[in-house]
Design a protein around this motif. Structure first.
Motif, mmCIF file in Angstrom:
data_model
loop_
_atom_site.group_PDB
_atom_site.id
_atom_site.type_symbol
_atom_site.label_atom_id
_atom_site.label_comp_id
_atom_site.label_asym_id
_atom_site.label_seq_id
_atom_site.Cartn_x
_atom_site.Cartn_y
_atom_site.Cartn_z
ATOM 1 N N VAL A 145 0.850 -1.194 0.000
ATOM 2 C CA VAL A 145 0.000 0.000 0.000
ATOM 3 C C VAL A 145 0.887 1.246 0.000
ATOM 4 C CG1 VAL A 145 -1.720 1.346 1.268
ATOM 5 C CG2 VAL A 145 -1.895 -1.161 1.180
ATOM 6 N N LEU A 146 0.724 2.062 -1.024
ATOM 7 C CA LEU A 146 1.409 3.355 -1.095
ATOM 8 C C LEU A 146 0.432 4.427 -0.662
ATOM 9 C CD1 LEU A 146 3.816 5.151 -1.955
ATOM 10 C CD2 LEU A 146 2.765 5.274 -4.231
ATOM 11 N N GLY A 147 0.760 5.133 0.413
ATOM 12 C CA GLY A 147 -0.056 6.238 0.885
ATOM 13 C C GLY A 147 0.519 7.555 0.401
ATOM 14 N N ILE A 148 -0.249 8.268 -0.411
ATOM 15 C CA ILE A 148 0.195 9.546 -0.964
ATOM 16 C C ILE A 148 -0.477 10.666 -0.182
ATOM 17 C CG2 ILE A 148 0.269 11.010 -3.009
ATOM 18 C CD1 ILE A 148 0.173 8.500 -4.724
ATOM 19 N N VAL A 149 0.318 11.505 0.440
ATOM 20 C CA VAL A 149 -0.199 12.638 1.201
ATOM 21 C C VAL A 149 -0.013 13.893 0.356
ATOM 22 C CG1 VAL A 149 -0.046 13.966 3.334
ATOM 23 C CG2 VAL A 149 0.404 11.500 3.367
ATOM 24 N N ILE A 169 -2.801 2.068 -4.447
ATOM 25 C CA ILE A 169 -2.704 3.516 -4.255
ATOM 26 C C ILE A 169 -3.835 4.009 -3.364
ATOM 27 C CG2 ILE A 169 -2.456 5.749 -5.383
ATOM 28 C CD1 ILE A 169 -0.352 3.679 -6.203
ATOM 29 N N ARG A 170 -3.471 4.625 -2.260
ATOM 30 C CA ARG A 170 -4.430 5.336 -1.416
ATOM 31 C C ARG A 170 -3.882 6.738 -1.172
ATOM 32 N NH1 ARG A 170 -5.438 0.300 2.767
ATOM 33 N NH2 ARG A 170 -6.469 -1.042 1.240
ATOM 34 N N TYR A 171 -4.779 7.699 -1.046
ATOM 35 C CA TYR A 171 -4.295 9.070 -0.917
ATOM 36 C C TYR A 171 -5.138 9.865 0.069
ATOM 37 C CZ TYR A 171 -8.159 11.012 -3.737
ATOM 38 O OH TYR A 171 -9.388 11.418 -4.188
ATOM 39 N N HIS A 172 -4.481 10.866 0.648
ATOM 40 C CA HIS A 172 -5.155 11.840 1.515
ATOM 41 C C HIS A 172 -4.898 13.206 0.913
ATOM 42 C CE1 HIS A 172 -6.564 13.906 5.129
ATOM 43 N NE2 HIS A 172 -5.488 14.674 5.023
ATOM 44 N N ASN A 173 -5.945 13.997 0.823
ATOM 45 C CA ASN A 173 -5.847 15.320 0.214
ATOM 46 C C ASN A 173 -6.843 16.236 0.898
ATOM 47 O OD1 ASN A 173 -4.401 16.692 -1.960
ATOM 48 N ND2 ASN A 173 -6.394 16.974 -2.929
ATOM 49 N N ARG A 174 -6.609 17.524 0.814
ATOM 50 C CA ARG A 174 -7.544 18.472 1.422
ATOM 51 C C ARG A 174 -8.930 18.316 0.821
ATOM 52 N NH1 ARG A 174 -6.100 24.733 0.989
ATOM 53 N NH2 ARG A 174 -6.117 24.096 -1.195
ATOM 54 N N HIS A 175 -8.980 18.050 -0.476
ATOM 55 C CA HIS A 175 -10.257 17.820 -1.155
ATOM 56 C C HIS A 175 -10.159 16.525 -1.949
ATOM 57 C CE1 HIS A 175 -11.438 21.839 -0.049
ATOM 58 N NE2 HIS A 175 -10.398 22.355 -0.672
ATOM 59 N N ARG A 176 -11.231 15.775 -1.973
ATOM 60 C CA ARG A 176 -11.256 14.543 -2.744
ATOM 61 C C ARG A 176 -11.240 14.853 -4.236
ATOM 62 N NH1 ARG A 176 -15.288 9.334 -1.865
ATOM 63 N NH2 ARG A 176 -14.309 8.019 -3.491
ATOM 64 N N VAL A 190 -8.701 8.450 1.194
ATOM 65 C CA VAL A 190 -8.790 8.203 2.630
ATOM 66 C C VAL A 190 -8.923 9.564 3.303
ATOM 67 C CG1 VAL A 190 -7.682 7.200 4.666
ATOM 68 C CG2 VAL A 190 -7.365 6.130 2.407
ATOM 69 N N GLU A 191 -10.066 9.841 3.839
ATOM 70 C CA GLU A 191 -10.335 11.173 4.403
ATOM 71 C C GLU A 191 -9.500 11.452 5.639
ATOM 72 O OE1 GLU A 191 -14.170 13.922 5.771
ATOM 73 O OE2 GLU A 191 -14.430 11.799 5.268
ATOM 74 N N ASP A 192 -9.267 10.418 6.442
ATOM 75 C CA ASP A 192 -8.554 10.586 7.706
ATOM 76 C C ASP A 192 -7.074 10.261 7.515
ATOM 77 O OD1 ASP A 192 -8.334 10.928 10.597
ATOM 78 O OD2 ASP A 192 -8.006 8.760 10.634
ATOM 79 N N LEU A 193 -6.207 11.237 7.756
ATOM 80 C CA LEU A 193 -4.771 11.035 7.573
ATOM 81 C C LEU A 193 -4.235 9.935 8.486
ATOM 82 C CD1 LEU A 193 -2.017 11.803 6.390
ATOM 83 C CD2 LEU A 193 -1.877 13.636 8.091
ATOM 84 N N ASP A 194 -4.728 9.881 9.719
ATOM 85 C CA ASP A 194 -4.239 8.860 10.649
ATOM 86 C C ASP A 194 -4.515 7.458 10.126
ATOM 87 O OD1 ASP A 194 -3.245 10.536 12.869
ATOM 88 O OD2 ASP A 194 -5.322 11.192 12.988
ATOM 89 N N GLY A 215 4.686 19.889 10.438
ATOM 90 C CA GLY A 215 4.709 18.914 11.525
ATOM 91 C C GLY A 215 3.597 17.895 11.460
ATOM 92 N N MET A 216 2.923 17.764 10.309
ATOM 93 C CA MET A 216 1.783 16.861 10.207
ATOM 94 C C MET A 216 2.190 15.398 10.434
ATOM 95 S SD MET A 216 1.198 17.094 6.050
ATOM 96 C CE MET A 216 -0.436 16.400 6.146
ATOM 97 N N ILE A 217 3.407 15.034 10.039
ATOM 98 C CA ILE A 217 3.910 13.684 10.326
ATOM 99 C C ILE A 217 4.634 13.779 11.667
ATOM 100 C CG2 ILE A 217 5.169 11.715 9.424
ATOM 101 C CD1 ILE A 217 2.799 12.645 7.712
ATOM 102 N N SER A 218 3.825 13.725 12.722
ATOM 103 C CA SER A 218 4.289 13.964 14.084
ATOM 104 C C SER A 218 4.824 12.680 14.716
ATOM 105 C CB SER A 218 3.130 14.488 14.931
ATOM 106 O OG SER A 218 2.092 13.509 14.981
ATOM 107 N N ALA A 219 5.369 12.821 15.925
ATOM 108 C CA ALA A 219 5.870 11.647 16.646
ATOM 109 C C ALA A 219 4.759 10.635 16.872
ATOM 110 C CB ALA A 219 6.473 12.089 17.981
ATOM 111 N N GLU A 220 3.577 11.127 17.221
ATOM 112 C CA GLU A 220 2.454 10.214 17.468
ATOM 113 C C GLU A 220 2.053 9.481 16.195
ATOM 114 O OE1 GLU A 220 2.815 13.249 20.465
ATOM 115 O OE2 GLU A 220 2.554 13.437 18.291
ATOM 116 N N ARG A 221 2.028 10.184 15.093
ATOM 117 C CA ARG A 221 1.636 9.551 13.838
ATOM 118 C C ARG A 221 2.713 8.585 13.345
ATOM 119 N NH1 ARG A 221 -1.454 14.837 11.238
ATOM 120 N NH2 ARG A 221 -3.561 14.092 11.749
ATOM 121 N N ILE A 222 3.974 8.926 13.536
ATOM 122 C CA ILE A 222 5.041 7.999 13.153
ATOM 123 C C ILE A 222 4.952 6.721 13.989
ATOM 124 C CG2 ILE A 222 7.550 7.644 13.227
ATOM 125 C CD1 ILE A 222 7.813 10.625 12.445
ATOM 126 N N ALA A 223 4.660 6.876 15.263
ATOM 127 C CA ALA A 223 4.523 5.708 16.139
ATOM 128 C C ALA A 223 3.368 4.810 15.719
ATOM 129 C CB ALA A 223 4.338 6.162 17.583
#
Length: 321
Positions: A145-149, A169-176, A190-194, A215-223
């Motif tokens: 799974v490739l997640g494109i932000v 391919i899955r992606y997160h974007n401000r607008h679909r 994928v609406e939810d980045l987490d 900082g969107m890819i934060s310590a919590e999200r990396i974990a």
């Protein structure tokens, strides 16, 4: 006109023919004092990503400064609000580096899981003892799974390439995106980045650096990411908590990283350099002759339109002047 960095000779020659241009032949970033002197005298400034055009600098500009013709698509190094307040037009060069950056991104997406850095280092150390069934085992791409932000021009170009390698391919974007575009790329929104980060085997970042994305890819999200997942960043260093990423790479939680941007360029953290599962590149996403030439041509076109009293084709502050 002041051009802050050394551009391709063909572009500088054309700028010199058309305008009264001052060039930076040393090709080192101008100091703050040099930038102040430039904006106090020039009617057009041609900066790059290495120049910080903040509110203080814009406030110091002389009344003659009417155009900031940026060389490059990203403008997060320019205080757009301050420029708008001074009625200074800002232009950029969108689209010309899309394929170049997507190509490099794909190289990192392939190179990190297949451990290309480690293999190259083994050869260069003359330590390779020959083919073996259990040496330098990487991970295949097909089915992962490739997640494109960020699914703008570059994100879509990466999706197009990644699909050929059998990646999901899955992606997160401000607008679909419209369904037709999703279908073309075989991409799932994928609406939810987490959620995207938790599910992806490889995460690649293509968002601009804004107040909302820093900082969107934060310590919590990396974990929360899958053990062994890969991060690829050819966008902006501000998007990632690099300290958290380094800790996750050192602990083995992350399987690797492919990086073309860093928080304090040109300095690269020694810990990243030492990690065998990190492929680090010196901000070369746009570094092709064709791309840099096309960017220069857009700069010239924007200046010519402005000098002739017309709206430049690549004006960033659209509708505000």
């Amino acid at each position: 006109m002041v051009v802050t960095r050394h551009l391709l000779p063909s572009i500088e020659a054309r700028l010199g023919e058309l305008f009264d241009a001052t060039f930076n032949q040393a090709d080192l970033p101008l100091t703050h004092e040099q930038l102040v002197a430039a904006v106090q005298e020039a009617d057009v400034l041609v900066p790059t990503v290495t120049d910080r055009i903040d509110a203080e600098l814009i406030a110091a500009a002389g009344p003659q400064l009417g155009l900031i013709a940026n060389f490059g698509a990203g403008v997060d190094h320019i205080d757009l609000a301050a420029a708008r307040a001074r009625r200074i037009i800002v232009t950029n060069t969108p689209g010309v580096f899309t394929d170049d950056t997507a190509d490099l991104t794909m190289a990192l997406i392939i190179g990190v899981p297949r451990r290309l850095r480690e293999g190259t280092a083994l050869i260069r150390r003359h330590e390779w003892t020959g083919w073996a069934p259990s040496v330098l085992l990487g991970r295949k791409l097909g089915g992962k799974v490739l997640g494109i932000v960020g699914m703008g021009r570059i994100g879509q170009a990466v999706a197009w390439r990644a699909r050929a390698f059998g990646l999901t391919i899955r992606y997160h974007n401000r607008h679909r995106l419209p369904q037709a575009i999703e279908t073309m790329f075989g991409a799932e929104y994928v609406e939810d980045l987490d959620t995207l980060l938790r599910d992806a085997d490889i995460v690649t970042l293509h968002a601009p650096a804004t107040e909302a994305t820093r900082g969107m890819i934060s310590a919590e999200r990396i974990a929360s990411m899958k053990p062994g997942a890969t991060i690829v960043n050819t966008a902006r260093a501000d998007l990632i908590d690099y300290e958290a990423m380094i800790a996750a790479l050192e602990s083995g939680h992350l399987g690797g990283a492919g990086l073309d941007v860093f928080p304090q360029e040109p300095k690269v953290d020694d810990r990243l350099v030492a990690l065998p599962n990190v492929i680090a590149q010196p901000h070369i996403g746009s570094a092709t002759v064709e791309g840099r030439e096309a960017s220069g041509e857009k700069v010239i076109a924007n200046i010519r339109f402005w000098a002739d009293g017309h709206r430049p084709p690549d004006q960033v502050l659209e509708g505000l002047f």
